[in-house]
Design a protein around this motif. Structure first.
Motif, PDB file in Angstrom:
ATOM      1  N   LEU A 339       0.800  -1.229   0.000  1.00 49.92           N
ATOM      2  CA  LEU A 339       0.000   0.000   0.000  1.00 49.92           C
ATOM      3  C   LEU A 339       0.832   1.278   0.000  1.00 49.92           C
ATOM      4  N   PRO A 340       1.873   1.407   0.872  1.00 49.06           N
ATOM      5  CA  PRO A 340       2.628   2.671   0.851  1.00 49.06           C
ATOM      6  C   PRO A 340       3.236   2.979  -0.515  1.00 49.06           C
ATOM      7  N   SER A 341       3.818   1.977  -1.163  1.00 48.90           N
ATOM      8  CA  SER A 341       4.480   2.230  -2.447  1.00 48.90           C
ATOM      9  C   SER A 341       3.475   2.538  -3.551  1.00 48.90           C
ATOM     10  N   LEU A 342       2.396   1.754  -3.649  1.00 47.41           N
ATOM     11  CA  LEU A 342       1.413   1.968  -4.705  1.00 47.41           C
ATOM     12  C   LEU A 342       0.632   3.258  -4.505  1.00 47.41           C
ATOM     13  N   LEU A 343       0.279   3.567  -3.263  1.00 45.89           N
ATOM     14  CA  LEU A 343      -0.476   4.785  -2.998  1.00 45.89           C
ATOM     15  C   LEU A 343       0.378   6.024  -3.241  1.00 45.89           C
ATOM     16  N   THR A 344       1.680   5.939  -2.943  1.00 44.59           N
ATOM     17  CA  THR A 344       2.579   7.066  -3.184  1.00 44.59           C
ATOM     18  C   THR A 344       2.629   7.430  -4.659  1.00 44.59           C
ATOM     19  N   SER A 345       2.776   6.437  -5.536  1.00 45.93           N
ATOM     20  CA  SER A 345       2.836   6.715  -6.974  1.00 45.93           C
ATOM     21  C   SER A 345       1.489   7.194  -7.506  1.00 45.93           C
ATOM     22  N   THR A 346       0.400   6.706  -6.927  1.00 47.92           N
ATOM     23  CA  THR A 346      -0.933   7.122  -7.378  1.00 47.92           C
ATOM     24  C   THR A 346      -1.240   8.556  -6.968  1.00 47.92           C
ATOM     25  N   VAL A 347      -0.895   8.924  -5.745  1.00 45.11           N
ATOM     26  CA  VAL A 347      -1.222  10.256  -5.227  1.00 45.11           C
ATOM     27  C   VAL A 347      -0.250  11.315  -5.716  1.00 45.11           C
ATOM     28  N   PHE A 348       1.047  10.997  -5.753  1.00 48.30           N
ATOM     29  CA  PHE A 348       2.057  12.005  -6.075  1.00 48.30           C
ATOM     30  C   PHE A 348       2.748  11.781  -7.409  1.00 48.30           C
ATOM     31  N   GLY A 349       2.472  10.679  -8.097  1.00 50.25           N
ATOM     32  CA  GLY A 349       3.104  10.425  -9.387  1.00 50.25           C
ATOM     33  C   GLY A 349       4.507   9.873  -9.246  1.00 50.25           C
ATOM     34  N   THR A 350       5.253   9.894 -10.349  1.00 51.37           N
ATOM     35  CA  THR A 350       6.573   9.257 -10.372  1.00 51.37           C
ATOM     36  C   THR A 350       7.738  10.233 -10.516  1.00 51.37           C
TER      37      THR A 350
END
Length: 422
Positions: A339-350
């Motif tokens: 969850l932390p890794s996937l949610l980070t890319s979803t909310v803030f992008g890459t």
């Protein structure tokens, strides 16, 4: 993008093997050394050894923040090789420690470098190589630690039990095996990003895209903008709650089960079944997030956590409800890894993914550290039953934080539709 050219799946295989060797041997099997080391050092209890876990957690968090920037440059592989060599040498160096304070220093230093071999590279590399199927790819990579632990635990246990100083041989063996294996894997399979190899991130045909593909393809914002946004507070709440749920519950379940009548052997059976469920759940979660999206998946898992806590509460009256905990709660324990890794890319992008993720990982570790202590305090005052109900409330709060983070992430996407300019 021709399928034969695409190197992303070899990167997934590399990250699976990194989990299989580094995470399983250095992290998951570390508890095997507790009693032999404490006996050899003639310590009156295992409490001094337990401090190693706390030291290692914060050393890893600091290491991740330092290494994140290095892993985004062209010398990425060189720094990874440095982390492999340094962590291996330091782990082997533990074999000559003669006092507990020496172990503290060795594991503090080794975990700084170990941060460059575990969750950070898995999250960074798979985020770079996959726009679609990112959740599935990540779940496959993280499964390596579960498979590795099942295989390496009996091997290391046998070495440790071979003599009074068998643990020293196990330290050297572990450092050597992981170093040799990861150097080969790094040189042959690890690739930083598709652009460096004339490729593109994995994308499905238009008709088969997952509902998150558009969000995952978004370039995103810088770390400075992300940390000042309204989404960041919700992200901090999310990762701290995930860490607290994972640590606060799992570290106390063995003691609780024995307090309600389970034998030591019976508790071992419960934990074995639980471990199998967690391994299966990691793969299932990848497909769930890919097909349903993060919000629906977290909603489902929040419900399962609540059911798991109810089962623990009812175990006080009927011991067999503990099996329900194994299934319901075990199915949710992919959340701390994914969850932390996937949610980070979803909310803030890459755009500045590695730096943002590494910073959030610090809060995850704080949540994990606080969780175990919090359970001790709560159960001492209120008893385990009420404590489990409080954690059920944490699950509901977790879903609320994820919902707020995604909503505020959409606002960032509206403000920066093409990504924030550097």
């Amino acid at each position: 993008m021709g399928k034969k050219r695409f190197s992303g799946w070899s990167v997934v295989a590399a990250m699976f093997l990194f989990s299989f060797f580094a995470t399983a041997i250095y992290s998951n099997c570390l508890s095997l050394y507790m009693h032999p080391v404490c006996d050899n050092l003639q310590l009156s209890s295992t409490t001094p050894w337990s401090m190693i876990n706390l030291i290692a957690a914060f050393a890893s968090a600091g290491g991740a923040m330092a290494i994140a920037g290095l892993y985004q440059g062209k010398h990425f592989k060189l720094f990874m090789l440095l982390c492999i060599a340094a962590s291996g040498a330091l782990f082997a160096l533990a074999s000559i420690c003669t006092a507990i304070w020496q172990f503290y220093i060795v594991f503090c230093l080794s975990n700084i470098f170990l941060a460059g071999l575990t969750q950070l590279p898995i999250s960074v590399l798979i985020t770079a190589w996959f726009e679609d199927k990112r959740s599935v790819a990540m779940s496959i990579a993280f499964c390596g630690s579960g498979v590795g632990t099942a295989i390496w635990s009996p091997v290391l246990s046998k070495i440790i039990a071979s003599s009074n100083v068998g643990y020293k041989h196990a330290f050297v063996f572990s450092g050597a095996v992981v170093t040799v294996a990861l150097v080969i894997i790094c040189l042959l399979l690890v690739k930083r990003c598709p652009e460096e190899y004339g490729q593109e991130p994995y994308r499905q045909a238009d008709g088969a895209k997952s509902e998150q593909s558009a969000e995952q393809a978004w370039t995103g914002v810088t770390k400075k903008t992300a940390t000042k946004s309204s989404a960041f507070g919700a992200m901090v709440g999310t990762v701290m709650l995930v860490g607290a749920l994972a640590s606060g519950v799992t570290t106390h379940v063995p003691n609780y089960l024995m307090s309600v009548g389970w034998t030591t052997q019976g508790t071992g059976y419960i934990l074995s079944v639980y471990s199998i469920v967690v391994l299966v759940a990691t793969i299932i979660a990848g497909f769930m997030m890919d097909r349903w999206g993060i919000q629906k998946t977290v909603l489902t898992m929040s419900v399962l956590i609540v059911l798991g806590m109810i089962c623990l509460y009812l175990s006080e009256f009927n011991m067999n409800f503990a099996w329900g905990y194994c299934v319901f709660f075990g199915l949710t324990m992919s959340l701390p890894r994914m969850l932390p890794s996937l949610l980070t890319s979803t909310v803030f992008g890459t755009k500045d993914y590695a730096g943002i993720y590494a910073f959030l990982n610090l809060f995850f570790l704080i949540g994990a550290a606080v969780g175990s202590v919090l359970t001790s305090i709560l159960q001492g005052i209120l008893g385990y039953g009420i404590t489990w109900m409080i954690y059920a409330g944490f699950a509901i709060l977790l879903f609320c934080c994820v919902t707020v983070a995604l909503s505020n992430g959409n606002k960032l996407r509206t403000v920066y539709p093409d990504g924030e300019l550097a």
